[in-house]
Design a protein around this motif. Structure first.
Motif, PDB file in Angstrom:
ATOM      1  N   MET A  45       0.845  -1.189   0.000  1.00 24.65           N
ATOM      2  CA  MET A  45       0.000   0.000   0.000  1.00 24.65           C
ATOM      3  C   MET A  45       0.885   1.245   0.000  1.00 24.65           C
ATOM      4  O   MET A  45       1.831   1.345   0.776  1.00 24.65           O
ATOM      5  N   ASN A  46       0.587   2.181  -0.886  1.00 20.46           N
ATOM      6  CA  ASN A  46       1.279   3.464  -0.938  1.00 20.46           C
ATOM      7  C   ASN A  46       0.421   4.520  -0.249  1.00 20.46           C
ATOM      8  O   ASN A  46      -0.782   4.614  -0.511  1.00 20.46           O
ATOM      9  N   VAL A  47       1.047   5.309   0.604  1.00 19.57           N
ATOM     10  CA  VAL A  47       0.335   6.322   1.396  1.00 19.57           C
ATOM     11  C   VAL A  47       0.838   7.710   1.007  1.00 19.57           C
ATOM     12  O   VAL A  47       2.042   7.975   1.033  1.00 19.57           O
ATOM     13  N   LEU A  48      -0.100   8.581   0.643  1.00 14.22           N
ATOM     14  CA  LEU A  48       0.201   9.984   0.391  1.00 14.22           C
ATOM     15  C   LEU A  48      -0.373  10.802   1.530  1.00 14.22           C
ATOM     16  O   LEU A  48      -1.591  10.823   1.739  1.00 14.22           O
ATOM     17  N   ALA A  49       0.494  11.455   2.303  1.00 20.66           N
ATOM     18  CA  ALA A  49       0.058  12.307   3.418  1.00 20.66           C
ATOM     19  C   ALA A  49       0.123  13.759   2.974  1.00 20.66           C
ATOM     20  O   ALA A  49       1.199  14.262   2.623  1.00 20.66           O
ATOM     21  N   VAL A  61       1.847   9.579  11.764  1.00 22.42           N
ATOM     22  CA  VAL A  61       1.454   8.876  10.534  1.00 22.42           C
ATOM     23  C   VAL A  61       2.688   8.216   9.922  1.00 22.42           C
ATOM     24  O   VAL A  61       2.670   7.028   9.559  1.00 22.42           O
ATOM     25  N   ILE A  62       3.763   8.972   9.828  1.00 21.34           N
ATOM     26  CA  ILE A  62       4.999   8.470   9.221  1.00 21.34           C
ATOM     27  C   ILE A  62       5.604   7.346  10.067  1.00 21.34           C
ATOM     28  O   ILE A  62       5.981   6.288   9.547  1.00 21.34           O
ATOM     29  N   GLU A  63       5.676   7.570  11.378  1.00 22.12           N
ATOM     30  CA  GLU A  63       6.276   6.566  12.272  1.00 22.12           C
ATOM     31  C   GLU A  63       5.479   5.271  12.280  1.00 22.12           C
ATOM     32  O   GLU A  63       6.049   4.178  12.184  1.00 22.12           O
ATOM     33  N   GLY A  64       4.159   5.373  12.401  1.00 22.99           N
ATOM     34  CA  GLY A  64       3.326   4.167  12.405  1.00 22.99           C
ATOM     35  C   GLY A  64       3.418   3.428  11.083  1.00 22.99           C
ATOM     36  O   GLY A  64       3.527   2.196  11.046  1.00 22.99           O
ATOM     37  N   SER A  65       3.405   4.171   9.983  1.00 25.09           N
ATOM     38  CA  SER A  65       3.491   3.561   8.651  1.00 25.09           C
ATOM     39  C   SER A  65       4.803   2.825   8.462  1.00 25.09           C
ATOM     40  O   SER A  65       4.857   1.772   7.807  1.00 25.09           O
ATOM     41  N   SER A  66       5.887   3.375   9.028  1.00 24.07           N
ATOM     42  CA  SER A  66       7.210   2.754   8.855  1.00 24.07           C
ATOM     43  C   SER A  66       7.302   1.406   9.563  1.00 24.07           C
ATOM     44  O   SER A  66       8.167   0.590   9.242  1.00 24.07           O
ATOM     45  N   GLU A  67       6.399   1.160  10.515  1.00 27.81           N
ATOM     46  CA  GLU A  67       6.394  -0.114  11.238  1.00 27.81           C
ATOM     47  C   GLU A  67       5.319  -1.066  10.726  1.00 27.81           C
ATOM     48  O   GLU A  67       5.068  -2.108  11.335  1.00 27.81           O
ATOM     49  N   ASN A  68       4.672  -0.715   9.619  1.00 28.74           N
ATOM     50  CA  ASN A  68       3.581  -1.518   9.089  1.00 28.74           C
ATOM     51  C   ASN A  68       4.045  -2.229   7.817  1.00 28.74           C
ATOM     52  O   ASN A  68       4.371  -1.587   6.822  1.00 28.74           O
ATOM     53  N   ALA A  69       4.041  -3.551   7.857  1.00 32.18           N
ATOM     54  CA  ALA A  69       4.511  -4.341   6.706  1.00 32.18           C
ATOM     55  C   ALA A  69       3.604  -4.201   5.495  1.00 32.18           C
ATOM     56  O   ALA A  69       4.014  -4.505   4.369  1.00 32.18           O
ATOM     57  N   HIS A  70       2.374  -3.740   5.691  1.00 24.49           N
ATOM     58  CA  HIS A  70       1.432  -3.576   4.578  1.00 24.49           C
ATOM     59  C   HIS A  70       1.671  -2.274   3.808  1.00 24.49           C
ATOM     60  O   HIS A  70       1.130  -2.099   2.713  1.00 24.49           O
ATOM     61  N   ILE A  71       2.446  -1.369   4.397  1.00 25.61           N
ATOM     62  CA  ILE A  71       2.698  -0.071   3.756  1.00 25.61           C
ATOM     63  C   ILE A  71       4.072  -0.099   3.103  1.00 25.61           C
ATOM     64  O   ILE A  71       5.095  -0.270   3.768  1.00 25.61           O
ATOM     65  N   THR A  72       4.067   0.086   1.799  1.00 24.37           N
ATOM     66  CA  THR A  72       5.303   0.032   1.023  1.00 24.37           C
ATOM     67  C   THR A  72       6.083   1.332   1.130  1.00 24.37           C
ATOM     68  O   THR A  72       7.297   1.335   1.332  1.00 24.37           O
ATOM     69  N   ALA A  87      -4.348  -2.611   7.475  1.00 20.32           N
ATOM     70  CA  ALA A  87      -3.947  -3.574   6.439  1.00 20.32           C
ATOM     71  C   ALA A  87      -4.324  -3.102   5.041  1.00 20.32           C
ATOM     72  O   ALA A  87      -3.813  -3.631   4.056  1.00 20.32           O
ATOM     73  N   GLN A  88      -5.237  -2.147   4.929  1.00 17.26           N
ATOM     74  CA  GLN A  88      -5.600  -1.605   3.609  1.00 17.26           C
ATOM     75  C   GLN A  88      -6.253  -0.254   3.731  1.00 17.26           C
ATOM     76  O   GLN A  88      -6.625   0.160   4.774  1.00 17.26           O
TER      77      GLN A  88
END
Length: 195
Positions: free
Chosen positions: A1-5, A23-34, A194-195
């Motif tokens: 998943m790609n996230v645009l903040a 947002v950035i810190e949590g995303s960096s620890e999420n395997a679902h976020i590329t 997850a999505q």
């Protein structure tokens, strides 16, 4: 998943900026976020002013070369995250100017002769993280939920985005605003989605 903040606040010492960091810190620890891309509208110097004249027509916004970079970001993103304060019951004018230009006909939606157009951003999801000085229930009881209606119905659903989540944090200028608890909530959300 790609996230645009998409971050919209002129001050990097603001609580909104702290939420962006979570947002950035949590995303960096999420395997679902590329990958996460951040668009800081103030730092970017984004021009929110619409200009239409004999050389620049509204119906051509979807091919405006000046906006190509931003259209590419939206195409790339699976999840669009808006981080902003609520001022005067609505998002900042800077963000509204971005929306006016980016969510244009023939890019974000297409007229189809029906009551509602065809949303061209189907399959994407959105998260709105907003802060305000007023109490948490102020927008609901005093403003008729205008902010959420604007973002949910007038924008996101209109362009085909059906999956959305709202974090609307009130009393943020109060020492009793439970800032740390709310920051942790955003971190946890982005760490576990997850999505």
């Amino acid at each position: 998943m790609n996230v645009l903040a998409i971050y919209t606040h002129p001050n990097h010492r603001s609580l909104s900026y702290a939420f962006l960091q979570k947002v950035i810190e949590g995303s960096s620890e999420n395997a679902h976020i590329t990958e996460v891309q951040v668009l800081d509208l103030y730092e970017e110097g984004f021009d929110p002013v619409l200009v239409f004249n004999e050389n620049k027509r509204r119906r051509d916004m979807h091919i405006d070369p000046r906006l190509m970079k931003y259209r590419d970001q939206i195409r790339w993103a699976d999840k669009i995250v808006f981080v902003y304060p609520i001022w005067w019951g609505r998002p900042p004018a800077m963000l509204l100017g971005y929306i006016d230009q980016m969510f244009a006909s023939n890019f974000a939606y297409r007229d189809n002769g029906k009551l509602l157009p065809e949303g061209l951003l189907k399959g994407k999801s959105a998260v709105c993280i907003s802060t305000m000085k007023g109490p948490p229930l102020y927008p609901l009881y005093w403003l008729g939920n205008a902010h959420k209606i604007l973002m949910r119905k007038a924008l996101l659903q209109y362009v085909g985005i059906r999956k959305m989540k709202f974090f609307e944090f009130g009393s943020m200028e109060s020492p009793k605003g439970r800032h740390e608890q709310k920051l942790k909530r955003i971190f946890h959300y982005f760490k576990t989605i997850a999505q």
